[in-house]
Design a protein around this motif. Structure first.
Motif, PDB file in Angstrom:
ATOM      1  N   TYR A  32     -28.338  37.303  58.925  1.00 42.77           N
ATOM      2  CA  TYR A  32     -27.836  36.362  59.920  1.00 42.77           C
ATOM      3  C   TYR A  32     -26.468  35.886  59.482  1.00 42.77           C
ATOM      4  O   TYR A  32     -26.302  35.416  58.354  1.00 42.77           O
ATOM      5  N   ARG A  33     -25.477  36.006  60.359  1.00 42.73           N
ATOM      6  CA  ARG A  33     -24.114  35.618  60.035  1.00 42.73           C
ATOM      7  C   ARG A  33     -23.574  34.695  61.123  1.00 42.73           C
ATOM      8  O   ARG A  33     -23.858  34.900  62.308  1.00 42.73           O
ATOM      9  N   THR A  34     -22.811  33.711  60.690  1.00 36.73           N
ATOM     10  CA  THR A  34     -22.242  32.728  61.605  1.00 36.73           C
ATOM     11  C   THR A  34     -20.820  32.416  61.161  1.00 36.73           C
ATOM     12  O   THR A  34     -20.555  32.323  59.957  1.00 36.73           O
ATOM     13  N   PRO A  35     -19.879  32.242  62.103  1.00 34.66           N
ATOM     14  CA  PRO A  35     -18.509  31.902  61.708  1.00 34.66           C
ATOM     15  C   PRO A  35     -18.416  30.491  61.141  1.00 34.66           C
ATOM     16  O   PRO A  35     -19.169  29.596  61.519  1.00 34.66           O
ATOM     17  N   LEU A  36     -17.467  30.301  60.243  1.00 32.50           N
ATOM     18  CA  LEU A  36     -17.246  28.996  59.633  1.00 32.50           C
ATOM     19  C   LEU A  36     -16.474  28.085  60.581  1.00 32.50           C
ATOM     20  O   LEU A  36     -15.549  28.519  61.282  1.00 32.50           O
ATOM     21  N   ALA A  37     -16.825  26.803  60.566  1.00 32.84           N
ATOM     22  CA  ALA A  37     -16.112  25.825  61.377  1.00 32.84           C
ATOM     23  C   ALA A  37     -14.803  25.408  60.727  1.00 32.84           C
ATOM     24  O   ALA A  37     -13.908  24.901  61.407  1.00 32.84           O
ATOM     25  N   ALA A  38     -14.668  25.588  59.419  1.00 33.56           N
ATOM     26  CA  ALA A  38     -13.470  25.204  58.681  1.00 33.56           C
ATOM     27  C   ALA A  38     -13.404  26.047  57.419  1.00 33.56           C
ATOM     28  O   ALA A  38     -14.420  26.603  56.982  1.00 33.56           O
ATOM     29  N   PRO A  39     -12.233  26.157  56.788  1.00 33.17           N
ATOM     30  CA  PRO A  39     -12.130  26.947  55.554  1.00 33.17           C
ATOM     31  C   PRO A  39     -13.010  26.371  54.449  1.00 33.17           C
ATOM     32  O   PRO A  39     -13.241  25.161  54.379  1.00 33.17           O
ATOM     33  N   VAL A  40     -13.483  27.250  53.579  1.00 35.71           N
ATOM     34  CA  VAL A  40     -14.270  26.845  52.416  1.00 35.71           C
ATOM     35  C   VAL A  40     -13.684  27.542  51.195  1.00 35.71           C
ATOM     36  O   VAL A  40     -13.525  28.759  51.180  1.00 35.71           O
ATOM     37  N   HIS A  41     -13.342  26.748  50.189  1.00 37.13           N
ATOM     38  CA  HIS A  41     -12.832  27.326  48.950  1.00 37.13           C
ATOM     39  C   HIS A  41     -13.952  28.071  48.233  1.00 37.13           C
ATOM     40  O   HIS A  41     -15.126  27.736  48.364  1.00 37.13           O
ATOM     41  N   GLY A  42     -13.553  29.068  47.482  1.00 38.57           N
ATOM     42  CA  GLY A  42     -14.517  29.836  46.718  1.00 38.57           C
ATOM     43  C   GLY A  42     -14.210  29.786  45.237  1.00 38.57           C
ATOM     44  O   GLY A  42     -13.121  29.392  44.821  1.00 38.57           O
ATOM     45  N   HIS A  43     -15.193  30.183  44.444  1.00 35.14           N
ATOM     46  CA  HIS A  43     -14.979  30.328  43.009  1.00 35.14           C
ATOM     47  C   HIS A  43     -14.141  31.591  42.791  1.00 35.14           C
ATOM     48  O   HIS A  43     -14.259  32.564  43.543  1.00 35.14           O
ATOM     49  N   PRO A  44     -13.287  31.626  41.759  1.00 35.29           N
ATOM     50  CA  PRO A  44     -12.457  32.821  41.564  1.00 35.29           C
ATOM     51  C   PRO A  44     -13.247  34.103  41.383  1.00 35.29           C
ATOM     52  O   PRO A  44     -12.830  35.161  41.864  1.00 35.29           O
ATOM     53  N   GLN A  45     -14.387  34.053  40.668  1.00 39.52           N
ATOM     54  CA  GLN A  45     -15.155  35.280  40.428  1.00 39.52           C
ATOM     55  C   GLN A  45     -16.556  35.255  41.023  1.00 39.52           C
ATOM     56  O   GLN A  45     -17.108  36.318  41.299  1.00 39.52           O
ATOM     57  N   ASP A  46     -17.130  34.103  41.198  1.00 41.25           N
ATOM     58  CA  ASP A  46     -18.548  34.008  41.528  1.00 41.25           C
ATOM     59  C   ASP A  46     -18.788  33.692  43.008  1.00 41.25           C
ATOM     60  O   ASP A  46     -17.935  33.115  43.681  1.00 41.25           O
ATOM     61  N   THR A  47     -19.969  34.058  43.458  1.00 37.58           N
ATOM     62  CA  THR A  47     -20.441  33.646  44.775  1.00 37.58           C
ATOM     63  C   THR A  47     -20.738  32.145  44.756  1.00 37.58           C
ATOM     64  O   THR A  47     -21.145  31.605  43.732  1.00 37.58           O
ATOM     65  N   ARG A  48     -20.536  31.483  45.894  1.00 40.24           N
ATOM     66  CA  ARG A  48     -20.928  30.080  46.020  1.00 40.24           C
ATOM     67  C   ARG A  48     -21.964  29.959  47.125  1.00 40.24           C
ATOM     68  O   ARG A  48     -21.879  30.646  48.154  1.00 40.24           O
TER      69      ARG A  48
END
Length: 575
Positions: A484-500
């Protein structure tokens, strides 16, 4: 453990995730192995068990370059504990003012609160323990000497796949009474044992009529003429033939009498008195043959497959099975889990005081496991004692033991030493995910596993959905949820190497329609965000922009889960 310790292992061993360093070598998970390559699943297990080159923290010399080594995890060899302080790879301070900043907890933490477990006690593991039920003598608790190898953190998707494949399948199915099958998975197709309905029935309250109207309402033989004629009720089988031009009152669900051609709804008919004392039924519109009659076998015929094997037994499935003639169902039993909450600092009631805090995981985990179709009794609280933990794990008969806290290498983090004493086979030891980095999965016996969750509440949730849920789903024979995939309402920062894994709530957007909005208060020690969330968004390394479709892990309550538990367990302090 600091982020830098995993960078080289992550890129070199697995080629990076999308958004990682370009040009890194290594097989891609899910692709066929090329010539000379091994199975990525086996390679991941080898890395988790330190059978492949791993980084080893030097015993002395701050800032020294890491070295590599090969040390089997379950050999019982002793090792120096990894530090759980910020300088040694523990929590990175959380910045609540900017919940999406890059230093938003880069390490998941390993306590049941915002305070590190390693600072709450300093007791060393014991050297002896209670009797082992599998042998006459306990192995001694390992001592803390020499360098402990640091295993490579597995990419999040690979760790989940390992957990799902950790067992070949569910245990043998069982046949149980209908009501006991609720929440289990059908082990065989549900086949109709009778026609449904098993006879022609009335779909409405009204009159069973024969032929075109108007119809004479006759009293059956032996019934006094005074008053209206009695009707045909559900549960009664009429024996008299209804002749052409005649009618009888009938209730919904009642069996259609022989000779009836239709049912006239009560609101469509008008009864008039006749001069001879009889009654006649009139209708403004004709009653075509078959009107408001449910014919025999309309829903199914005997022998029809109603549901395939693998379907979850819901209340509706129980109703269908009962209607189709079943008193028992053959289904896979619910997995049994035991939750061990570790920590001297935890309280099970009242306000935090004297340096002690409330246990947030005990009240949360058992109902969450029930929602996954798992049998779980009230969690057990254990003190920070190596022998106590060893005895609890060794004596447990659950399919899956779930521990909270103690998965790092602080002075009271006893999970790894306990697994070494038990000779357990580690399958996952650290996952490249934030929060929840030091989660682990180990095989205690061929059909018994341990999932070690970090002690921080949201980090524990991350471990639950990453390792425990896929493993328990396989044991329960439940199919995985459709992607299940849904578009983001706003940007989300990520970790440089890891999944969040970020708590999100559904929002309507004029441009994108239904979107996922990241929630605040998602630090590893926080539950405020997840309590208001509909799902967890899987944010790839580097983050994602507004409108990017991300994979979502829906939470049980977002699908209308009822908190009623089959075990009747009540959270501490409840009624």
């Amino acid at each position: 453990m600091t982020d830098g310790e995993f960078d080289g292992e992550y890129d070199g061993a697995f080629g990076g995730e999308p958004g990682g360093t370009a040009g890194t070598a290594g097989p891609t998970w899910g692709e066929p192995a090329g010539e000379g390559r091994g199975d990525p699943f086996d390679e991941a297990l080898a890395l988790a068990n330190a059978a492949a080159p791993v980084r080893v923290r030097p015993e002395t010399g701050a800032g020294a370059e890491p070295t590599t080594g090969r040390v089997p995890y379950a050999t019982g060899e002793t090792a120096a504990p990894r530090s759980s302080t910020p300088g040694g790879g523990g929590d990175v301070p959380y910045t609540p003012d900017d919940p999406f900043s890059l230093d938003d907890p880069a390490a998941c933490g390993n306590s049941n609160s915002s305070t590190s477990r390693s600072s709450s006690a300093s007791r060393s593991p014991g050297h002896s323990g209670p009797a082992d039920p599998s042998g006459p003598e306990d192995p001694p608790a390992p001592t803390a000497s020499g360098p402990r190898p640091t295993p490579a953190a597995l990419p999040w998707h690979i760790a989940r796949d390992i957990a799902e494949r950790a067992v070949p399948g569910p245990p043998a199915p069982e046949t149980s009474a209908l009501g006991d099958a609720l929440g289990r998975t059908l082990a065989a197709p549900l086949t109709a044992l009778t026609d449904l309905p098993s006879f022609d029935t009335s779909a409405m309250d009204g009159w069973a009529v024969s032929g075109p109207g108007p119809w004479r309402l006759d009293h059956p033989a032996g019934v006094p003429e005074a008053g209206p004629p009695p009707g045909i009720l559900a549960g009664h089988a009429p024996t008299e033939v209804l002749h052409d031009g005649h009618a009888l009152p009938i209730a919904t669900g009642a069996r259609i009498p022989p000779g009836a051609t239709a049912v006239l709804r009560s609101e469509h008919g008008e009864v008039r008195e006749l001069s001879d004392g009889g009654r006649r039924l009139y209708a403004p519109q004709p009653a075509p043959p078959g009107q408001d009659i449910r014919p025999r076998g309309q829903e199914c015929r005997r022998g029809d497959q109603l549901l395939p094997a693998g379907v979850l037994v819901t209340p509706a499935v129980l109703g269908l099975a009962a209607a189709a003639g079943y008193d028992e169902l053959t289904a896979y039993r619910r997995p049994r889990a035991e939750v061990l909450v570790l920590g001297d600092e935890l309280l099970d009631h009242g306000l935090p005081q004297d340096g002690r805090i409330r246990d947030a995981l005990g009240p949360m985990l058992a109902p969450w496991l029930h929602a996954l179709g798992v049998e779980a009794a009230a969690p057990r609280h254990l003190a920070d004692d190596a022998d106590t933990l060893y005895a609890a794990v060794a004596e447990s008969t659950a399919d899956v033991v779930i521990t909270t806290g103690g998965t790092a290498s602080g002075p009271v983090d006893h999970v790894h030493p306990t697994l070494r004493r038990l000779g357990a086979e580690v399958l996952v030891d650290g996952v490249a995910v934030r929060p929840g980095h030091p989660m682990l999965l180990a095989r205690l016996a061929p059909h018994r596993h341990l999932v070690g969750l970090p002690g921080n509440p949201l980090a524990a949730v991350s471990g639950l959905v990453t390792l425990a849920e896929p493993l328990l789903r396989t044991l329960a024979a439940r199919p995985p949820a459709a992607p299940y995939r849904t578009p983001l309402a706003a940007p989300v920062h990520g970790h440089p190497q890891d999944t969040r894994l970020v708590p999100v709530a559904y929002r309507e957007d004029e441009r994108h329609g239904l979107t996922a909005a990241a929630l605040h208060f998602h630090g590893p020690a926080m539950l405020r965000g997840i309590a208001a969330a509909d799902a967890l968004a899987v944010v790839p390394p580097g983050g994602a922009e507004r409108g990017t479709e991300l994979e979502l892990l829906e939470l049980p309550w977002s699908a209308g889960w009822s908190p009623v538990s089959s075990t009747g367990w009540t959270a501490p302090g409840g009624a």
